[in-house]
Write an enzyme that holds these catalytic residues in place. Sequence first.
Site, short mmCIF file in Angstrom:
data_model
loop_
_atom_site.label_atom_id
_atom_site.label_comp_id
_atom_site.label_asym_id
_atom_site.label_seq_id
_atom_site.Cartn_x
_atom_site.Cartn_y
_atom_site.Cartn_z
CG PHE A 23 -0.35 -0.40 2.47
CD1 PHE A 23 0.50 0.44 3.15
CD2 PHE A 23 -0.61 -1.65 3.01
CE1 PHE A 23 1.06 0.07 4.33
CE2 PHE A 23 -0.04 -2.03 4.20
CZ PHE A 23 0.80 -1.17 4.86
CG ASP A 81 -1.07 -11.52 -2.18
OD1 ASP A 81 -0.93 -12.26 -3.18
OD2 ASP A 81 -0.78 -10.31 -2.20
#
Length: 818
Positions: free
Chosen positions: A511, A625
Amino acid sequence: MKGINILFFLSSIWALSSSLDTIPVNQPLTDRGTIISSGGKFKLGFFSPGTSGKRYLGIWFNKVTVQTVVWVANRDSPLKDTSGALNFTRQGILTLLNGSGRVIWSSNSTRRVQNPVAQLLDSGNLVVRDAIENYLWQSFDYPSDTFLPGMKLGVDLNTGFRRFLMSWKSTNDPSKGEFSWVIDLHGFPQPFVMNGSIERYRSGPWNGRGFSNAPSLLPSPGYNYTYVSDQEKISFMYQLTDSSIFARVAMQLNGVLQLSMWNNQTQNWDGFVSVPADNCDIYGQCQSYGLCNSGNSPICRCLDKFEPKDPTEWARGNWSKGCVRKTSLNCQKEVKFSKYLGIKLPDTRFSWYSRGVTLNACEELCLRNCSCMAYANPDVTGTNEGCLLWFSELMDIRQFGGSGQDIYIKLDSSELGNSSRGKVKKLVISLLLAALGLLLALCLILYLRQKKKKDRNQQHFSKGRGTRSPEMFCTNESKDEELDLPLFDFETISHATNNFSLSNKLGEGGFGPVYKGMLKDGQEIAVKRLSRYSAQGTEEFKNEVIFIAKLQHRNLVKLLGGCIQAEEKMLVYEYMPNNSLDWFLFDTNRRSLLDWPKCSHIINGIARGILYLHQDSRLRIIHRDLKPSNVLLDTHMNPKISDFGMARSFRGNETGAMTIRVVGTYGYMSPEYAAEGKFSVKSDVFSFGVLVLEILSRKRNRGFLHPDHNHNLLGHVWILFKEGRVMEVIDTQLRESCDQSEVQRSVHVGLLCVQQCPEDRPSMASVVLMLSSDVVLPLPKEPGFFSGRSRITEADSSSTKHGETSVNELSISQLDAR
Ligand SMILES: *[C@@H]1O[C@H](CO)[C@@H](O)[C@H](O)[C@H]1NC(C)=O
Ligand SMILES: *[C@@H]1O[C@H](CO)[C@@H](O)[C@H](O)[C@H]1NC(C)=O
Ligand SMILES: *[C@@H]1O[C@H](CO)[C@@H](O)[C@H](O)[C@H]1NC(C)=O
Ligand SMILES: *[C@@H]1O[C@H](CO)[C@@H](O)[C@H](O)[C@H]1NC(C)=O
Ligand SMILES: *[C@@H]1O[C@H](CO)[C@@H](O)[C@H](O)[C@H]1NC(C)=O
Ligand SMILES: *[C@@H]1O[C@H](CO)[C@@H](O)[C@H](O)[C@H]1NC(C)=O
Ligand SMILES: *[C@@H]1O[C@H](CO)[C@@H](O)[C@H](O)[C@H]1NC(C)=O
Ligand SMILES: *[C@@H]1O[C@H](CO)[C@@H](O)[C@H](O)[C@H]1NC(C)=O
Ligand SMILES: *[C@@H]1O[C@H](CO)[C@@H](O)[C@H](O)[C@H]1NC(C)=O
């Protein structure tokens, strides 16, 4: 005085013969003496637990570096000092004498034989036997808190003699504690973990394979179960398929029954299965006819066609009164049965069982008896028929989903009615509800839109009262999620990272950018900075904080703290000097640094990290993930799983969940997840399998090209495996340093993990076991997504064609964000 001298003299003789695994007649074993079983696995001797200073006679694992006592003879009558001695008499009795010659413990065999032998076996069993191996007495009949492979728990129905576990009182005191594990004989037998006389956990009755199909309790490739229930006895035993592994089941001080195995690499006991594992495991959590599902909030619901007995208390989360039928049963009226699927069978203490009765006949039996409430066939193996009838309110039911069992519960026939009036009524109600739902959804969408606009400009973390000292920090939105996380102030971080200079930038994380820094005390840190305007990132940032702050494991990256200042939000991690796994794997020069021992270490470490996430952490987590770039490496090349931006907690509900927003990375996603949005622990297992095959082949699954076929890496490995050419999977450089049987095993495990069907894939506990032992591996079935031309890869192939390898590495959520 004389006695002590004799003892001393005898112990000198003893020392001469101390390599034996037997205790000779009339040659007492003194405090300093020990005997070791013939294979060297177990040792018998005197010990002092913790800091107690008291002496006990016990058996412990000989080769395990952390002294792990499995049996205590005199658990309720300690020796005050080291003057105790174990004497084996000519009559075949073991007596433990204190310094004044007082018997403080003894074995009690009733039979007498000519030349008895007292021997410590390699199973950890201390036996008194005659010359031809008939046991007169054995320590396995008197377990302490530990259930060893080969030991039998249960009841001898002829004599009423019971074998059960009982926890220690404390780490310093092996005397009988409050928790026990016993097989209850009322009705249909079932094991209970008891807290004193209160039921704490019930594993459910034996169903031919395991105990009521609790997913975690089913036998695995590493161990099998033997359960006997006949006129003579009820007994339960487990055995390891690989006898070189050290395993034990212990009734721990905290009331948790745990199966653990010794890990020779980390010198630790690794927990594999623990019960009770969550709130739904607590006996009778939702009371009668309440259905517990730890994935729901609240966890208790009434079974379908049942309602809370005390609705107001129930709504407040007080489930003590349980549920009742919406229409109560009346024996004079017609009754019917409703089938409930995938549950843990209710408490069977007030039940009746008969073998060899078909399900139809079983229903007939239940119909005929007014007090019968439900029936089921407890046996899931399909080999024999059985009929179990319940004669009480149904207690302790939980949802197991696919692996649970089916039960038929008696209801008033009007509940399953066929009257057209009822149908119309239901239709009208459901239409009304649907309309209401639609209206609500519309309102919600409008509201959320409004809110999102506001949120973009708002900060998500409230600032602590003082920024200097470590403070709790919590999000605006979920006030219940308070976290213990040290706060760094902005200046500290800014200074440490050279004012976020480009030269300190390590890369782009999930992010935002990641910087390297050094604190004043010299500690190196990695700082993740949330980009100011990324709305997507905010969600993931929050997720990461919530999860990683609560996780602690040597194979997970460690969060050191956070920093919030105005619009800046940052996370501070320990710095990983060796970057991430992909940095090594897919670089022609660096990959040579990863020889087989390192690869093996990395694969095992990742497996353990995931096992922790799935099973042993406080929140149970699906990472969603897993890929080489999310595996960081420290100085010693220890792997550390990172990036929890997309992780989901699943709180013990094995069935996983569904999502409409599929996040993750193509190439590592399981088929059921990519195509249907179904994720579960088994989707992580799939990603792990891909990771293993990538580590061994040093090729990316996605973008894999082969002149002969169109398959991706998984398909390629599958073909070679079927043709017995496994070594060709392995990267040529790696082949030089590798142990052939070990890498072949890793390929095999990798293929088991990437099987098409989630049910076929092993759990992480099995994976860890399969990697670290020689258990026999099942044959893998076809992998999921093995053709390079599958629908999903096609849909996204445009991005690969540009030849940007980094595109492969981008998580989909980031693509979404654009
Ligand atoms: C051990 O037991 C035997 C038989 O009871 C007894 O004769 C002998 O004195 C005992 N030895 C010691 C050291 O107490
Ligand atoms: C042996 O046990 C007896 C009875 O419990 C006790 O009175 C005596 O003090 C003990 N002797 C030693 C040396 O502990
Ligand atoms: C042996 O002793 C145990 C207690 O230590 C007792 O429960 C058991 O009934 C005894 N067995 C015999 C055969 O005397
Ligand atoms: C065991 O029961 C006691 C009361 O009998 C209770 O105080 C304690 O919390 C229980 N322990 C557990 C772990 O449930
Ligand atoms: C369980 O495994 C052990 C060790 O491999 C084997 O000897 C035994 O026969 C197995 N038992 C069953 C019931 O499969
Ligand atoms: C643990 O590893 C060491 C060295 O590799 C070996 O000597 C020892 O026997 C092993 N212990 C077990 C319990 O496997
Ligand atoms: C729960 O409800 C029962 C009655 O249904 C009441 O007696 C009890 O006090 C309640 N317990 C709590 C903690 O509110
Ligand atoms: C119903 O079953 C219960 C429990 O087995 C038994 O006590 C009772 O006699 C039965 N009643 C009838 C009518 O068969
Ligand atoms: C309902 O009635 C229809 C015919 O009227 C019948 O075919 C069906 O089996 C009935 N369903 C139930 C659950 O009794």
